[in-house]
Design a protein around this motif. Structure first.
Motif, short mmCIF file in Angstrom:
data_model
loop_
_atom_site.label_atom_id
_atom_site.label_comp_id
_atom_site.label_asym_id
_atom_site.label_seq_id
_atom_site.Cartn_x
_atom_site.Cartn_y
_atom_site.Cartn_z
N GLU A 94 0.82 -1.21 0.00
CA GLU A 94 0.00 0.00 0.00
C GLU A 94 0.86 1.26 0.00
OE1 GLU A 94 -3.51 2.08 2.75
OE2 GLU A 94 -2.76 0.06 3.21
N TYR A 95 2.06 1.15 0.59
CA TYR A 95 2.93 2.31 0.71
C TYR A 95 4.15 2.20 -0.21
CZ TYR A 95 0.18 2.22 5.01
OH TYR A 95 -0.85 2.15 5.90
N ALA A 96 4.03 1.40 -1.25
CA ALA A 96 5.18 1.10 -2.12
C ALA A 96 5.81 2.37 -2.67
CB ALA A 96 4.75 0.18 -3.26
N LEU A 97 4.99 3.27 -3.22
CA LEU A 97 5.53 4.47 -3.84
C LEU A 97 6.17 5.38 -2.81
CD1 LEU A 97 5.89 6.06 -6.44
CD2 LEU A 97 3.67 7.13 -6.05
N ASP A 98 5.55 5.52 -1.64
CA ASP A 98 6.11 6.37 -0.58
C ASP A 98 7.45 5.82 -0.09
OD1 ASP A 98 3.94 8.07 -0.67
OD2 ASP A 98 2.82 6.94 0.84
N ILE A 99 7.53 4.51 0.07
CA ILE A 99 8.77 3.89 0.54
C ILE A 99 9.89 4.10 -0.47
CG2 ILE A 99 9.89 1.68 1.05
CD1 ILE A 99 7.20 0.72 2.20
N PHE A 100 9.57 3.85 -1.73
CA PHE A 100 10.60 3.92 -2.77
C PHE A 100 11.08 5.34 -3.00
CE2 PHE A 100 12.37 3.21 -7.06
CZ PHE A 100 13.14 2.10 -6.78
N THR A 101 10.16 6.29 -3.05
CA THR A 101 10.57 7.69 -3.24
C THR A 101 11.35 8.20 -2.04
OG1 THR A 101 8.37 8.36 -2.44
CG2 THR A 101 8.71 8.31 -4.82
N GLY A 102 10.97 7.73 -0.82
CA GLY A 102 11.73 8.11 0.37
C GLY A 102 13.16 7.60 0.31
N MET A 103 13.33 6.38 -0.18
CA MET A 103 14.68 5.83 -0.34
C MET A 103 15.50 6.68 -1.30
SD MET A 103 13.64 1.80 -0.57
CE MET A 103 15.22 1.27 -1.22
N LEU A 104 14.89 7.10 -2.39
CA LEU A 104 15.61 7.88 -3.40
C LEU A 104 15.99 9.26 -2.88
CD1 LEU A 104 13.60 6.93 -6.60
CD2 LEU A 104 15.99 6.46 -6.18
N VAL A 105 15.06 9.89 -2.16
CA VAL A 105 15.32 11.25 -1.66
C VAL A 105 16.43 11.24 -0.62
CG1 VAL A 105 14.33 13.14 -0.31
CG2 VAL A 105 13.01 12.10 -2.17
N ASN A 106 16.43 10.24 0.25
CA ASN A 106 17.36 10.24 1.38
C ASN A 106 18.73 9.63 1.07
OD1 ASN A 106 15.45 11.39 3.18
ND2 ASN A 106 14.50 9.39 3.47
N GLN A 107 18.86 8.92 -0.05
CA GLN A 107 20.11 8.23 -0.32
C GLN A 107 21.29 9.19 -0.53
OE1 GLN A 107 20.42 6.05 -3.95
NE2 GLN A 107 19.39 7.61 -5.17
N SER A 108 21.02 10.37 -1.08
CA SER A 108 22.11 11.30 -1.36
C SER A 108 22.77 11.81 -0.09
CB SER A 108 21.60 12.49 -2.18
OG SER A 108 20.58 13.18 -1.49
N CYS A 109 22.03 11.80 1.03
CA CYS A 109 22.59 12.24 2.31
C CYS A 109 23.59 11.23 2.87
CB CYS A 109 21.47 12.46 3.33
SG CYS A 109 20.23 13.66 2.83
N GLN A 110 23.56 10.01 2.36
CA GLN A 110 24.43 8.96 2.87
C GLN A 110 25.56 8.62 1.91
OE1 GLN A 110 21.65 5.77 3.59
NE2 GLN A 110 20.79 6.74 5.41
N THR A 111 25.75 9.47 0.91
CA THR A 111 26.84 9.28 -0.04
C THR A 111 28.04 10.11 0.39
OG1 THR A 111 25.18 9.00 -1.78
CG2 THR A 111 27.46 9.34 -2.48
N PHE A 112 29.21 9.52 0.31
CA PHE A 112 30.42 10.18 0.78
C PHE A 112 31.11 10.95 -0.34
CE2 PHE A 112 29.58 6.60 3.52
CZ PHE A 112 29.80 7.11 4.79
N ARG A 113 31.91 11.93 0.05
CA ARG A 113 32.76 12.67 -0.87
C ARG A 113 34.21 12.21 -0.69
NH1 ARG A 113 31.49 18.51 1.18
NH2 ARG A 113 31.79 17.32 3.10
#
Length: 368
Positions: A99-118
Motif C-alpha cells: 500500500e505504501y510502495a511508492l512512498d517507501i521507494f521515493t523516500g529511499m531515493l530522496v534520502n540516499q544522497s545524504c548517505q553518499t560520501f565525498r
C-alpha cells in the motif's frame, strides 16, 4: 571452538542460500583464516610504507537522482510504474508494504544522497590497500558467521561514517571494523554473534571490553544515526520488476559487493550502484550467450534519471574491481561468489572471457 560452533547453529535455517558446513569444515575455514598473516600486522605494514608516499584521491562529484516518472500529470506511464513497483514488492514477499510502495521507494531515493560520501570524507591515512585488507577480512568473518548480506553493507557504511567524523589510528582499524559488524548485526540480524566470537576472529588482538568500548564510541560519534539505504534493496526491486534470472541477480550482487573494497564505491549513490550492476551483469551475460536479446530487460535504465556517463563511470569501477579480484591476494568476495550456492558467477566463463569488462578497464585506465 566447539562452544562457538554450537552458538552459530541457528544460522543454518535462516537462508537457503547460506553455505552449509559441517563442524570439521568450519574448523578448516577458521584455521585457513588464522593461518595467514594477521590483519593488524598487514595494516601496520601498509601504514608504515604509506608514510613515505601519500596517495592523491580525486574527488568524484555526487549526483542527485530523481524518479523518471511524471506523477503530477497523472500519465499512464506513472500508473504503469507504480503497478510494476507493487508487483515487485509482492514478489519479494512484502505484502504488508504494498500500500505504501511508492512512498517507501521515493523516500529511499530522496534520502540516499545524504548517505553518499565525498572524496574528502575518506581519510587519506587509510590507503586503498588498507581498505582492501580490512573489507576482505570483514567479508570472511561475515560469511563464516552466516550473516545477512545487508549486515555487511551496513558494517562498511558505519565504518566509513565513523572515519568521516573521527580520526582512527591504523592499529585500531580492525577493532573498528569488528565493532561496526557487531552493531550492524544488532540491526539486521535476529541472532547476533557473541563479542567473544568477534574477538576470536581478531585472534584475540583486542578484548571484549575494548570491543564494547569501541561500540559505544561509534554510537556517540554517529549520534545513533545508524539507518542506511541499502543498494541491495534497489537491486532486488529492479531484478523483480525485470524478472531477471537468479544468475543475473548474483552477478549483479557480485559487482556491487566488489565496490565495498574501493574507496570510490562509497561515493556512488545506492540506486546508481544497483542500476549499474544490473546493467553490467546483463551486458556480460549477453556477451557470453547466457542471455539473449529477447530475455534482456531494457527498462532498467529508465527507472531513474541517471545519465549514460554516470552509469558508464560506475560500471568502469566495477569492471576494474572484477578483473583485479582474481589476481589479488585478498579475494574473499571472489571465493564467496565462486561457490555453487552463488552459482559460481565470479569464476564462470562470462567473467573470464568478457571483452566488455576489458574495454571498461581500458577506458578507466585512460581516464586515470
Amino acid at each position: 571452538m566447539s562452544e562457538m560452533e554450537g552458538k552459530r547453529e541457528p544460522f543454518k535455517a535462516k537462508d537457503n542460500n547460506r553455505i552449509p558446513c559441517t563442524g570439521d569444515q568450519r574448523k578448516k575455514k577458521i584455521l585457513a583464516i588464522g593461518s595467514k598473516v594477521s590483519v593488524a600486522d598487514k595494516l601496520s605494514s601498509i601504514g608504515a610504507s604509506f608514510l613515505a608516499k601519500r596517495a592523491r584521491v580525486s574527488e568524484v562529484p555526487v549526483h542527485h537522482v530523481q524518479l523518471n516518472i511524471n506523477a503530477s500529470k497523472g500519465s499512464s506511464f506513472s500508473e504503469q510504474w507504480v503497478e510494476e513497483l507493487v508487483q515487485a514488492m509482492e514478489a519479494l514477499d512484502m505484502h504488508t508494504e504494498q500500500e505504501y510502495a511508492l512512498d517507501i521507494f521515493t523516500g529511499m531515493l530522496v534520502n540516499q544522497s545524504c548517505q553518499t560520501f565525498r572524496a574528502c570524507d575518506i581519510p587519506k591515512s587509510v590507503t586503498a590497500e588498507m581498505r582492501t585488507v580490512l573489507v576482505d577480512w570483514l567479508v570472511q568473518v561475515h560469511e563464516y558467521l552466516g550473516l545477512e548480506e545487508e549486515t555487511l553493507y551496513l558494517a562498511v557504511y558505519l565504518m566509513n561514517s565513523y572515519m568521516k567524523v573521527h580520526k582512527i589510528h591504523t592499529a585500531l582499524l580492525q577493532l573498528l571494523a569488528a565493532s561496526c559488524l557487531f552493531l550492524a548485526s544488532k540491526i539486521e540480524e535476529s541472532l547476533i554473534p557473541e563479542p567473544a566470537e568477534l574477538c576470536f576472529m581478531m585472534e584475540d588482538a583486542f578484548s571484549k571490553k575494548e570491543l564494547l568500548k569501541m561500540e559505544r564510541k561509534i554510537l556517540s560519534r554517529l549520534k545513533f544515526e545508524l539507518h542506511y539505504i541499502h543498494p541491495l534493496h534497489f537491486l532486488r526491486i529492479l531484478s523483480a520488476v525485470g524478472k531477471c534470472p537468479m544468475k543475473i541477480l548474483y552477478l549483479a550482487m557480485y559487482f556491487m559487493e566488489l565496490t565495498l573494497l574501493e574507496a570510490d564505491g562509497a561515493m556512488i549513490e545506492p540506486a546508481l550502484l544497483a542500476t549499474g550492476a544490473l546493467s553490467l551483469a546483463q551486458r556480460v551475460s549477453l556477451e557470453s550467450g547466457f542471455l539473449t536479446i529477447d530475455e534482456t530487460w531494457h527498462g532498467v535504465q529508465q527507472w531513474f534519471s541517471y545519465s549514460d556517463a554516470q552509469l558508464t563511470s560506475c560500471q568502469n569501477l566495477m569492471a576494474r574491481a572484477a578483473l583485479r579480484a582474481v589476481s589479488l591476494e585478498n579475494k574473499s568476495t571472489w571465493h564467496k561468489y565462486s561457490r555453487p550456492q552463488k552459482l559460481g558467477v565470479s569464476s564462470g566463463p562470462s567473467m573470464t572471457n568478457s571483452k566488455h569488462l576489458a574495454r571498461c578497464m581500458r577506458t578507466l585506465s585512460i581516464q586515470l
